[in-house]
Write a protein that holds these residues in place. Structure first.
Motif, PDB file in Angstrom:
ATOM      1  N   SER A   7       0.624  -1.101   0.201  1.00 38.31           N
ATOM      2  CA  SER A   7       0.016  -0.115   0.118  1.00 38.31           C
ATOM      3  C   SER A   7       1.114   1.055   0.043  1.00 38.31           C
ATOM      4  CB  SER A   7      -1.142  -0.489   1.234  1.00 38.31           C
ATOM      5  OG  SER A   7      -0.072   0.144   2.516  1.00 38.31           O
ATOM      6  N   GLU A   9       2.782   4.154  -0.865  1.00 37.63           N
ATOM      7  CA  GLU A   9       3.517   5.111  -2.304  1.00 37.63           C
ATOM      8  C   GLU A   9       5.420   5.192  -2.546  1.00 37.63           C
ATOM      9  OE1 GLU A   9       3.210   8.848  -4.790  1.00 37.63           O
ATOM     10  OE2 GLU A   9       1.938   8.831  -2.983  1.00 37.63           O
ATOM     11  N   THR A  10       5.775   5.025  -3.435  1.00 39.54           N
ATOM     12  CA  THR A  10       7.091   5.203  -2.884  1.00 39.54           C
ATOM     13  C   THR A  10       7.964   6.847  -3.650  1.00 39.54           C
ATOM     14  OG1 THR A  10       7.639   2.900  -4.162  1.00 39.54           O
ATOM     15  CG2 THR A  10       9.981   4.424  -3.971  1.00 39.54           C
ATOM     16  N   VAL A  11       8.208   7.171  -2.942  1.00 33.32           N
ATOM     17  CA  VAL A  11       8.736   9.084  -3.883  1.00 33.32           C
ATOM     18  C   VAL A  11      10.125   9.035  -3.862  1.00 33.32           C
ATOM     19  CG1 VAL A  11       6.566   9.592  -2.173  1.00 33.32           C
ATOM     20  CG2 VAL A  11       9.055   9.017  -1.534  1.00 33.32           C
ATOM     21  N   TYR A  57       9.915   2.814   5.343  1.00 32.99           N
ATOM     22  CA  TYR A  57       8.502   3.040   5.294  1.00 32.99           C
ATOM     23  C   TYR A  57       8.113   4.270   6.099  1.00 32.99           C
ATOM     24  CZ  TYR A  57       7.746  -1.078   2.535  1.00 32.99           C
ATOM     25  OH  TYR A  57       8.662  -2.020   1.364  1.00 32.99           O
ATOM     26  N   GLN A  64      -1.107   9.354   5.092  1.00 37.08           N
ATOM     27  CA  GLN A  64      -0.711   8.086   4.032  1.00 37.08           C
ATOM     28  C   GLN A  64       0.927   7.259   4.369  1.00 37.08           C
ATOM     29  OE1 GLN A  64      -0.124  10.350   0.094  1.00 37.08           O
ATOM     30  NE2 GLN A  64      -2.489  10.031  -0.033  1.00 37.08           N
ATOM     31  N   LYS A  66       4.210   6.308   3.195  1.00 36.78           N
ATOM     32  CA  LYS A  66       5.100   6.072   2.230  1.00 36.78           C
ATOM     33  C   LYS A  66       6.009   5.495   1.787  1.00 36.78           C
ATOM     34  CE  LYS A  66       3.006  10.483   0.514  1.00 36.78           C
ATOM     35  NZ  LYS A  66       2.683  10.052  -0.987  1.00 36.78           N
ATOM     36  N   ARG A  67       7.229   5.166   0.852  1.00 39.09           N
ATOM     37  CA  ARG A  67       8.325   4.257   1.313  1.00 39.09           C
ATOM     38  C   ARG A  67       8.977   5.546   0.266  1.00 39.09           C
ATOM     39  NH1 ARG A  67       8.213  -1.158  -1.830  1.00 39.09           N
ATOM     40  NH2 ARG A  67       8.086   0.005  -3.394  1.00 39.09           N
TER      41      ARG A  67
END
Length: 99
Positions: A7, A9-11, A57, A64, A66-67
């Motif tokens: 779940s 989102e990669t940033v 993470y 939210q 994020k990764r």
């Protein structure tokens, strides 16, 4: 951690300075926080000794997950310094994925 990996989102690490983080710690127990600190120190050793990357993470202020895939250069009292000089608050980190 499996639910997080699906779940999150990669940033890019370069976008981290533009993000907002929660004021409260995202981990509920002292034991979880102790493990996070241990893993942060381990991530720093990996980054400095082997220039190894890992997934971090974390949670933003809007809740939210994020990764970011990066190298940890330093662990401070309340934040991490990542490659390229970005900083990430320790209290926003949910966990680490070493590979």
């Amino acid at each position: 951690m499996q639910a997080l990996t699906q779940s999150a989102e990669t940033v890019a690490k370069e976008t981290i300075p533009t993000l907002h983080f929660p004021h409260e710690d995202v981990l509920a127990t002292a034991e979880e926080r102790k493990l996070r600190r241990f893993d942060a120190d381990r991530a720093c050793a990996l980054g400095n000794n082997e220039h190894g990357k890992l997934d971090i993470y974390f949670q933003t202020a809007d809740g939210q997950t994020k990764r970011v895939q990066t190298t940890v250069w330093a662990v401070h009292e309340s934040y991490l310094t990542l490659k390229a000089g970005a900083t990430l608050p320790l209290h926003a980190i949910i966990g680490f994925d070493f590979y």
